[in-house]
Motif scaffolding. Structure first.
Motif, PDB file in Angstrom:
ATOM      1  N   ILE A 110       0.730  -1.170   0.102  1.00  0.00           N
ATOM      2  CA  ILE A 110      -0.103  -0.058  -0.064  1.00  0.00           C
ATOM      3  C   ILE A 110       1.117   1.349   0.024  1.00  0.00           C
ATOM      4  CG2 ILE A 110      -1.561   1.374   1.491  1.00  0.00           C
ATOM      5  CD1 ILE A 110      -3.079  -1.150   1.915  1.00  0.00           C
ATOM      6  N   LEU A 111       0.385   2.281  -0.645  1.00  0.00           N
ATOM      7  CA  LEU A 111       1.159   3.386  -0.972  1.00  0.00           C
ATOM      8  C   LEU A 111       0.161   4.581  -0.825  1.00  0.00           C
ATOM      9  CD1 LEU A 111       0.727   4.528  -4.034  1.00  0.00           C
ATOM     10  CD2 LEU A 111       2.103   2.508  -4.428  1.00  0.00           C
ATOM     11  N   TYR A 112       0.523   5.867  -0.342  1.00  0.00           N
ATOM     12  CA  TYR A 112      -0.463   6.769  -0.235  1.00  0.00           C
ATOM     13  C   TYR A 112       0.046   8.285   0.018  1.00  0.00           C
ATOM     14  CZ  TYR A 112       0.720   5.397   4.667  1.00  0.00           C
ATOM     15  OH  TYR A 112       1.428   4.949   5.723  1.00  0.00           O
ATOM     16  N   LEU A 131      -8.572  -0.032   2.519  1.00  0.00           N
ATOM     17  CA  LEU A 131      -8.102  -0.748   1.396  1.00  0.00           C
ATOM     18  C   LEU A 131      -7.620  -1.947   1.813  1.00  0.00           C
ATOM     19  CD1 LEU A 131      -7.327  -0.516  -1.630  1.00  0.00           C
ATOM     20  CD2 LEU A 131      -5.320   0.643  -1.109  1.00  0.00           C
ATOM     21  N   ALA A 132      -6.800  -2.114   3.059  1.00  0.00           N
ATOM     22  CA  ALA A 132      -6.494  -3.647   3.437  1.00  0.00           C
ATOM     23  C   ALA A 132      -7.498  -4.237   3.548  1.00  0.00           C
ATOM     24  CB  ALA A 132      -5.650  -3.432   4.709  1.00  0.00           C
ATOM     25  N   ARG A 133      -8.688  -4.079   3.989  1.00  0.00           N
ATOM     26  CA  ARG A 133      -9.811  -4.793   4.345  1.00  0.00           C
ATOM     27  C   ARG A 133     -10.334  -5.621   3.020  1.00  0.00           C
ATOM     28  NH1 ARG A 133     -13.992  -2.888   6.569  1.00  0.00           N
ATOM     29  NH2 ARG A 133     -13.219  -0.629   6.879  1.00  0.00           N
ATOM     30  N   TRP A 134     -10.236  -4.758   1.948  1.00  0.00           N
ATOM     31  CA  TRP A 134     -10.682  -4.725   0.450  1.00  0.00           C
ATOM     32  C   TRP A 134      -9.688  -6.141  -0.087  1.00  0.00           C
ATOM     33  CZ3 TRP A 134      -7.895  -4.785  -3.948  1.00  0.00           C
ATOM     34  CH2 TRP A 134      -8.767  -4.838  -5.221  1.00  0.00           C
ATOM     35  N   ALA A 157       2.945   6.928  11.631  1.00  0.00           N
ATOM     36  CA  ALA A 157       1.805   6.911  12.396  1.00  0.00           C
ATOM     37  C   ALA A 157       0.543   6.343  11.572  1.00  0.00           C
ATOM     38  CB  ALA A 157       1.713   8.202  12.853  1.00  0.00           C
ATOM     39  N   VAL A 158       0.411   6.535  10.302  1.00  0.00           N
ATOM     40  CA  VAL A 158      -0.590   6.263   9.418  1.00  0.00           C
ATOM     41  C   VAL A 158      -0.763   4.563   9.380  1.00  0.00           C
ATOM     42  CG1 VAL A 158      -1.557   5.903   7.091  1.00  0.00           C
ATOM     43  CG2 VAL A 158      -0.924   8.365   8.066  1.00  0.00           C
ATOM     44  N   ALA A 159       0.691   4.137   9.406  1.00  0.00           N
ATOM     45  CA  ALA A 159       0.713   2.618   9.325  1.00  0.00           C
ATOM     46  C   ALA A 159       0.349   2.060  10.454  1.00  0.00           C
ATOM     47  CB  ALA A 159       2.167   2.263   8.633  1.00  0.00           C
ATOM     48  N   THR A 160       0.794   2.604  11.522  1.00  0.00           N
ATOM     49  CA  THR A 160       0.584   1.800  12.858  1.00  0.00           C
ATOM     50  C   THR A 160      -0.831   1.817  13.274  1.00  0.00           C
ATOM     51  OG1 THR A 160       2.916   2.317  13.653  1.00  0.00           O
ATOM     52  CG2 THR A 160       1.432   2.029  15.499  1.00  0.00           C
ATOM     53  N   LYS A 161      -1.270   3.295  13.126  1.00  0.00           N
ATOM     54  CA  LYS A 161      -2.710   3.313  13.569  1.00  0.00           C
ATOM     55  C   LYS A 161      -3.685   2.440  12.720  1.00  0.00           C
ATOM     56  CE  LYS A 161      -2.232   7.973  15.255  1.00  0.00           C
ATOM     57  NZ  LYS A 161      -2.516   9.363  15.133  1.00  0.00           N
ATOM     58  N   ALA A 162      -3.371   2.077  11.402  1.00  0.00           N
ATOM     59  CA  ALA A 162      -4.127   1.274  10.551  1.00  0.00           C
ATOM     60  C   ALA A 162      -3.908  -0.334  10.644  1.00  0.00           C
ATOM     61  CB  ALA A 162      -3.865   1.604   9.227  1.00  0.00           C
ATOM     62  N   TRP A 180      20.310   8.729   0.193  1.00  0.00           N
ATOM     63  CA  TRP A 180      19.769   7.278   0.574  1.00  0.00           C
ATOM     64  C   TRP A 180      19.212   7.430   2.001  1.00  0.00           C
ATOM     65  CZ3 TRP A 180      19.230   3.447  -2.710  1.00  0.00           C
ATOM     66  CH2 TRP A 180      20.034   3.440  -3.799  1.00  0.00           C
ATOM     67  N   HIS A 181      18.039   6.816   2.012  1.00  0.00           N
ATOM     68  CA  HIS A 181      16.788   6.568   3.293  1.00  0.00           C
ATOM     69  C   HIS A 181      16.880   5.377   3.501  1.00  0.00           C
ATOM     70  CE1 HIS A 181      14.950  11.165   3.374  1.00  0.00           C
ATOM     71  NE2 HIS A 181      15.956  10.935   2.458  1.00  0.00           N
ATOM     72  N   ASP A 182      17.107   5.236   5.026  1.00  0.00           N
ATOM     73  CA  ASP A 182      16.484   3.850   5.635  1.00  0.00           C
ATOM     74  C   ASP A 182      14.944   3.794   5.480  1.00  0.00           C
ATOM     75  OD1 ASP A 182      19.159   3.283   6.231  1.00  0.00           O
ATOM     76  OD2 ASP A 182      19.048   3.817   8.256  1.00  0.00           O
ATOM     77  N   GLU A 183      14.525   2.654   5.383  1.00  0.00           N
ATOM     78  CA  GLU A 183      12.934   2.561   5.200  1.00  0.00           C
ATOM     79  C   GLU A 183      12.470   1.646   6.478  1.00  0.00           C
ATOM     80  OE1 GLU A 183      10.819   3.140   1.898  1.00  0.00           O
ATOM     81  OE2 GLU A 183      11.970   4.905   2.456  1.00  0.00           O
ATOM     82  N   HIS A 184      11.416   2.091   6.780  1.00  0.00           N
ATOM     83  CA  HIS A 184      10.765   1.076   7.848  1.00  0.00           C
ATOM     84  C   HIS A 184       9.828   0.075   6.944  1.00  0.00           C
ATOM     85  CE1 HIS A 184      10.761   3.853  11.849  1.00  0.00           C
ATOM     86  NE2 HIS A 184      11.500   2.941  11.752  1.00  0.00           N
ATOM     87  N   LEU A 185       9.531  -1.086   7.456  1.00  0.00           N
ATOM     88  CA  LEU A 185       8.746  -1.898   6.932  1.00  0.00           C
ATOM     89  C   LEU A 185       7.738  -2.363   7.895  1.00  0.00           C
ATOM     90  CD1 LEU A 185       7.961  -4.235   4.904  1.00  0.00           C
ATOM     91  CD2 LEU A 185       9.699  -5.677   6.028  1.00  0.00           C
ATOM     92  N   HIS A 186       6.405  -1.867   7.438  1.00  0.00           N
ATOM     93  CA  HIS A 186       5.262  -2.607   8.165  1.00  0.00           C
ATOM     94  C   HIS A 186       4.494  -3.569   7.411  1.00  0.00           C
ATOM     95  CE1 HIS A 186       5.264   1.497  10.676  1.00  0.00           C
ATOM     96  NE2 HIS A 186       5.841   1.791   9.824  1.00  0.00           N
ATOM     97  N   ALA A 187       3.719  -4.449   8.349  1.00  0.00           N
ATOM     98  CA  ALA A 187       3.021  -5.282   7.315  1.00  0.00           C
ATOM     99  C   ALA A 187       1.865  -5.638   8.365  1.00  0.00           C
ATOM    100  CB  ALA A 187       3.818  -6.527   7.037  1.00  0.00           C
ATOM    101  N   ARG A 188       0.514  -6.276   7.628  1.00  0.00           N
ATOM    102  CA  ARG A 188      -0.673  -6.683   8.091  1.00  0.00           C
ATOM    103  C   ARG A 188      -0.872  -7.845   7.554  1.00  0.00           C
ATOM    104  NH1 ARG A 188      -5.930  -2.868   8.908  1.00  0.00           N
ATOM    105  NH2 ARG A 188      -7.510  -4.499   8.909  1.00  0.00           N
ATOM    106  N   LEU A 189      -1.434  -8.899   8.230  1.00  0.00           N
ATOM    107  CA  LEU A 189      -1.687 -10.102   7.604  1.00  0.00           C
ATOM    108  C   LEU A 189      -3.336 -10.226   7.454  1.00  0.00           C
ATOM    109  CD1 LEU A 189       0.646 -12.684   9.480  1.00  0.00           C
ATOM    110  CD2 LEU A 189       1.129 -11.269   7.356  1.00  0.00           C
TER     111      LEU A 189
END
Length: 217
Positions: A110-112, A131-134, A157-162, A180-189
């Motif tokens: 997901i991107l936004y 969108l995740a539920r869809w 904050a958006v990713a965590t709250k969602a 170059w930026h380090d990136e956080h990885l979030h995921a939902r199953l």
């Protein structure tokens, strides 16, 4: 002989689905982009914040119309789905999409982004959860991820709250204009509890689910 692993989602599933309009609380919705949205896309791709975190190429009106047409093609190719975040019947204030779709592997990302008119309203959290539920309930994916620069706490904050917990940091993962930026990885199953089903660590209380309609518009 070892049996092959069947695909999580069979090929053709996505293109058989209509590109839906998804209702959000507060009179907002996710809807497909149309050619009429081209001026909004031009403005977005010139916005400094959108450009800094998402790295889009600047577009003129013709280029924006081509980009919107390409998004329709990518739906048919089962590669990505892109929605406008907008008031019902109104102009887009943002974009949300699911890209890098791997039907066989059951995953996507997901991107936004939001224009200034949509910022500070909390709509991105609602859009991301919807969108995740869809993606889980309608498309049938197993895992959906979100990645963002560690220098972008608003996206974190958006990713965590969602309901997308932080899984780790990918070092030097994306090149921005300032390096170059380090990136956080979030995921939902698909099997994770909905974000409102998890007690608030500060209060111990379980939040009330948002009043999202159960059917699509």
């Amino acid at each position: 002989m070892i049996d092959s692993i069947p695909p999580v989602v069979p090929s053709g599933r996505m293109r058989e689905l209509p590109h839906p309009e998804l209702a959000l609380p507060g009179g907002m919705c996710l809807r497909p982009w149309t050619a009429d949205d081209a001026p909004t896309l031009v403005a977005a791709y010139h916005d400094p914040d959108v450009r800094h975190w998402n790295r889009p190429s600047r577009l003129d009106l013709a280029g924006a119309e081509e980009r919107i047409a390409l998004w329709r093609e990518r739906w048919q190719a089962e590669k990505a789905g892109t929605w406008a975040i907008a008031p019902e019947g109104g102009r887009a204030v943002g974009l949300i999409g699911i890209a890098d779709i791997d039907l066989a592997g059951g995953s996507g990302e997901i991107l936004y982004w939001l224009l200034p008119a949509g910022r500070g309203t909390g709509v991105t959290v609602k859009a991301t959860d919807r969108l995740a539920r869809w993606a889980f309930d309608d498309l049938g994916l197993h895992r959906v991820r979100i990645t963002h620069s560690v220098a972008n706490p608003a996206s974190c904050a958006v990713a965590t709250k969602a309901g997308f917990p932080l899984e780790g940091t990918m070092r030097g993962a994306l090149l921005h204009a300032d390096g170059w930026h380090d990136e956080h990885l979030h995921a939902r199953l698909r099997t994770d509890a909905a974000p409102w089903a998890q007690p608030d660590p500060a209060t111990g209380r379980t939040p009330v689910p948002p009043p999202t309609p159960q059917t699509d518009l």
